[in-house]
Design a protein around this motif. Sequence first.
Motif, PDB file in Angstrom:
ATOM      1  N   GLU A  73      -6.861   1.344  -2.169  1.00  0.00           N
ATOM      2  CA  GLU A  73      -5.808   1.431  -1.168  1.00  0.00           C
ATOM      3  C   GLU A  73      -6.370   1.077   0.206  1.00  0.00           C
ATOM      4  O   GLU A  73      -5.698   0.496   1.037  1.00  0.00           O
ATOM      5  CB  GLU A  73      -5.218   2.845  -1.128  1.00  0.00           C
ATOM      6  CG  GLU A  73      -4.427   3.208  -2.380  1.00  0.00           C
ATOM      7  CD  GLU A  73      -3.150   2.374  -2.502  1.00  0.00           C
ATOM      8  OE1 GLU A  73      -2.613   1.942  -1.471  1.00  0.00           O
ATOM      9  OE2 GLU A  73      -2.702   2.165  -3.637  1.00  0.00           O
ATOM     10  N   LEU A  74      -7.581   1.474   0.378  1.00  0.00           N
ATOM     11  CA  LEU A  74      -8.198   1.182   1.661  1.00  0.00           C
ATOM     12  C   LEU A  74      -8.296  -0.333   1.841  1.00  0.00           C
ATOM     13  O   LEU A  74      -8.051  -0.866   2.922  1.00  0.00           O
ATOM     14  CB  LEU A  74      -9.583   1.823   1.723  1.00  0.00           C
ATOM     15  CG  LEU A  74     -10.387   1.618   2.999  1.00  0.00           C
ATOM     16  CD1 LEU A  74      -9.637   2.124   4.210  1.00  0.00           C
ATOM     17  CD2 LEU A  74     -11.715   2.335   2.887  1.00  0.00           C
TER      18      LEU A  74
ATOM     19  N   TYR B  37      -0.867   6.892   0.649  1.00  0.00           N
ATOM     20  CA  TYR B  37      -2.280   6.629   0.829  1.00  0.00           C
ATOM     21  C   TYR B  37      -2.589   6.178   2.237  1.00  0.00           C
ATOM     22  O   TYR B  37      -3.630   6.475   2.788  1.00  0.00           O
ATOM     23  CB  TYR B  37      -2.764   5.555  -0.150  1.00  0.00           C
ATOM     24  CG  TYR B  37      -3.196   6.153  -1.459  1.00  0.00           C
ATOM     25  CD1 TYR B  37      -4.504   6.594  -1.625  1.00  0.00           C
ATOM     26  CD2 TYR B  37      -2.296   6.295  -2.499  1.00  0.00           C
ATOM     27  CE1 TYR B  37      -4.910   7.158  -2.819  1.00  0.00           C
ATOM     28  CE2 TYR B  37      -2.693   6.865  -3.693  1.00  0.00           C
ATOM     29  CZ  TYR B  37      -4.000   7.296  -3.852  1.00  0.00           C
ATOM     30  OH  TYR B  37      -4.404   7.862  -5.025  1.00  0.00           O
ATOM     31  N   ARG B  38      -1.671   5.451   2.759  1.00  0.00           N
ATOM     32  CA  ARG B  38      -1.928   4.958   4.098  1.00  0.00           C
ATOM     33  C   ARG B  38      -2.097   6.132   5.029  1.00  0.00           C
ATOM     34  O   ARG B  38      -2.989   6.190   5.857  1.00  0.00           O
ATOM     35  CB  ARG B  38      -0.770   4.109   4.574  1.00  0.00           C
ATOM     36  CG  ARG B  38      -1.134   3.384   5.827  1.00  0.00           C
ATOM     37  CD  ARG B  38       0.012   2.583   6.379  1.00  0.00           C
ATOM     38  NE  ARG B  38       0.956   2.226   5.355  1.00  0.00           N
ATOM     39  CZ  ARG B  38       2.234   2.071   5.591  1.00  0.00           C
ATOM     40  NH1 ARG B  38       2.681   2.203   6.808  1.00  0.00           N
ATOM     41  NH2 ARG B  38       3.047   1.772   4.647  1.00  0.00           N
ATOM     42  N   GLU B  39      -1.218   7.056   4.828  1.00  0.00           N
ATOM     43  CA  GLU B  39      -1.275   8.210   5.691  1.00  0.00           C
ATOM     44  C   GLU B  39      -2.542   9.008   5.455  1.00  0.00           C
ATOM     45  O   GLU B  39      -3.206   9.435   6.401  1.00  0.00           O
ATOM     46  CB  GLU B  39      -0.063   9.080   5.408  1.00  0.00           C
ATOM     47  CG  GLU B  39       0.112  10.165   6.422  1.00  0.00           C
ATOM     48  CD  GLU B  39       1.434  10.866   6.173  1.00  0.00           C
ATOM     49  OE1 GLU B  39       1.513  12.047   6.474  1.00  0.00           O
ATOM     50  OE2 GLU B  39       2.360  10.224   5.652  1.00  0.00           O
ATOM     51  N   TRP B  40      -2.861   9.166   4.203  1.00  0.00           N
ATOM     52  CA  TRP B  40      -4.067   9.939   3.893  1.00  0.00           C
ATOM     53  C   TRP B  40      -5.298   9.293   4.480  1.00  0.00           C
ATOM     54  O   TRP B  40      -6.140   9.949   5.064  1.00  0.00           O
ATOM     55  CB  TRP B  40      -4.257  10.045   2.383  1.00  0.00           C
ATOM     56  CG  TRP B  40      -3.244  10.877   1.678  1.00  0.00           C
ATOM     57  CD1 TRP B  40      -2.286  11.691   2.240  1.00  0.00           C
ATOM     58  CD2 TRP B  40      -3.077  10.968   0.263  1.00  0.00           C
ATOM     59  NE1 TRP B  40      -1.558  12.280   1.247  1.00  0.00           N
ATOM     60  CE2 TRP B  40      -2.013  11.865   0.020  1.00  0.00           C
ATOM     61  CE3 TRP B  40      -3.734  10.385  -0.836  1.00  0.00           C
ATOM     62  CZ2 TRP B  40      -1.595  12.193  -1.267  1.00  0.00           C
ATOM     63  CZ3 TRP B  40      -3.318  10.715  -2.114  1.00  0.00           C
ATOM     64  CH2 TRP B  40      -2.251  11.610  -2.325  1.00  0.00           C
ATOM     65  N   ILE B  41      -5.355   8.031   4.248  1.00  0.00           N
ATOM     66  CA  ILE B  41      -6.545   7.335   4.726  1.00  0.00           C
ATOM     67  C   ILE B  41      -6.632   7.315   6.238  1.00  0.00           C
ATOM     68  O   ILE B  41      -7.685   7.556   6.821  1.00  0.00           O
ATOM     69  CB  ILE B  41      -6.587   5.915   4.141  1.00  0.00           C
ATOM     70  CG1 ILE B  41      -6.847   6.024   2.634  1.00  0.00           C
ATOM     71  CG2 ILE B  41      -7.656   5.083   4.796  1.00  0.00           C
ATOM     72  CD1 ILE B  41      -6.692   4.718   1.872  1.00  0.00           C
TER      73      ILE B  41
ATOM     74  N   SER C 106       0.859  -1.136   0.000  1.00  0.00           N
ATOM     75  CA  SER C 106       0.000   0.000   0.000  1.00  0.00           C
ATOM     76  C   SER C 106       0.896   1.184   0.000  1.00  0.00           C
ATOM     77  O   SER C 106       1.921   1.194   0.609  1.00  0.00           O
ATOM     78  CB  SER C 106      -0.776   0.045   1.261  1.00  0.00           C
ATOM     79  OG  SER C 106       0.099   0.015   2.307  1.00  0.00           O
ATOM     80  N   GLU C 107       0.507   2.130  -0.706  1.00  0.00           N
ATOM     81  CA  GLU C 107       1.389   3.259  -0.762  1.00  0.00           C
ATOM     82  C   GLU C 107       1.347   3.948   0.544  1.00  0.00           C
ATOM     83  O   GLU C 107       0.313   4.242   1.064  1.00  0.00           O
ATOM     84  CB  GLU C 107       0.868   4.251  -1.720  1.00  0.00           C
ATOM     85  CG  GLU C 107       1.063   3.755  -3.035  1.00  0.00           C
ATOM     86  CD  GLU C 107       1.731   4.714  -3.871  1.00  0.00           C
ATOM     87  OE1 GLU C 107       2.341   5.635  -3.356  1.00  0.00           O
ATOM     88  OE2 GLU C 107       1.641   4.504  -5.060  1.00  0.00           O
ATOM     89  N   PRO C 108       2.469   4.263   0.986  1.00  0.00           N
ATOM     90  CA  PRO C 108       2.555   4.932   2.274  1.00  0.00           C
ATOM     91  C   PRO C 108       1.764   6.212   2.267  1.00  0.00           C
ATOM     92  O   PRO C 108       1.122   6.583   3.228  1.00  0.00           O
ATOM     93  CB  PRO C 108       4.022   5.205   2.424  1.00  0.00           C
ATOM     94  CG  PRO C 108       4.707   4.511   1.332  1.00  0.00           C
ATOM     95  CD  PRO C 108       3.702   3.951   0.391  1.00  0.00           C
TER      96      PRO C 108
END
Length: 413
Positions: free
Chosen positions: A47-48, A6-10, A2-4
């Motif tokens: 990503e979620l 995106y992880r952070e955003w999510i 998972s893209e970091p």
Amino acid sequence: MSEPKYREWILDTIDSLRSRKARPDLERICRMVRRRHGSEPDRTCAELEKLIQEQTVLKVNYKGSISYRNAAKVQRRSRKKDDVVTTAGRRSAAEEASHSDLSNGDSAAGPADQDDEDLEADASMAMDSDSNVDEADESRDGQDGHFSTVASVSSTPVHCPLERAVSAPCSPSGSRPVPGHSSALDAVTLQKDGVRPSSLPPSSPTALTHNDWVYDSTVCSVERQHPGMHKDKAGITKPVTASVVNSALKVKREESCKAVEGPVTLDQCVPDYAARPHQEEPRNVSNGRPMTLPLLTENGTQFAKKKDTGTPVPVESHVNGGSNDDISVKKETMNPNLLQWTVADVASYFSDAGFPEQAMAFRSQEIDGKSLLLMQRSDVLTGLSIRLGPALKIYERHVKVLQRTHFLEFDDL
DNA sequence: CCATGCGCACCCG
DNA sequence: CGGGTGCGCATGG
């Protein structure tokens, strides 16, 4: 995986929604991410899903609707403030809890933290023990019964993140999965309160409809067994149920099950992993994986190495006291060849070994099997920004062992 | 219209 | 009681 980013955003989005007291559901998450970062909902959704699989985000059914939780924040019990920040960011806090005990999964928070898979397993078990399915009765509308739990995965369709995300309910707009059926696929149920120890019966499909369900199967399979189950490490019984469930859901892919080798039954137990395609990808799959099963190791063993295959199998661990009765099923495991482990495999391994928080650090640093083989003591102790205690255990009991095992068996390579 | 803020009711341990 | 969750309404741009 998972893209970091995106992880952070999510995760930030989830946290943000929570602080606003708004339900962190798919729709809101997608919308907020799009608004804040311009990401397409579909992509966000994909990503979620990945985060859910990694258990960074927990998908739960709360009060009749789906909610997502930042696994790290699931705190449940006392959390100390200290959270260590892992490199990844602040999300680590939770794990501590995990160590303490997974059992609860309570409330909204869900499941116990991120421990991954295995834990999940046990977490689930724990839960179920207390609870079980069914609460159907009242639940339906949801009262709040709090939610059920855990979840993970999702479901739906395949997930290939990129490609299909769509199918899922991602779309921001109205698509929300309805509680119940439609999503049946995904959802599985579980519930917590209802409690009925024994179990399973009710759980069938119908149950799903009711409120709480968890998504994902990973857990579910296991969970509903009655407590007693734990004992059998072999997990014999479980299979049954699990299978039942699955079938009901249709989630599973039988084939995959078969794929797994021999001991089918066990697999079934753990169907989720095996079964679902989704998960596989990320996790085990490095290549055609033949996974071995955990042969039923007993609890104490940390690794079972199967000479035949030559695999180090991470078995669960004991985290809390070694009681693993519950779990033992661990995923059958990963690819025998450490060189083929993906970042997710590594993270999963450590989570299973009882170091969920630290597993995140490995993931953040993108440590895959090859990197793991190259790690030195200092890398583990200081390069991951993890606490010294766990770091020492991780290095001495796992990294070193894995490296040694690997070189003994694959030295030629 | 949309994002936020938040009072309040619920539920759990 | 304290803590988490989230609906529903109010507010602000």
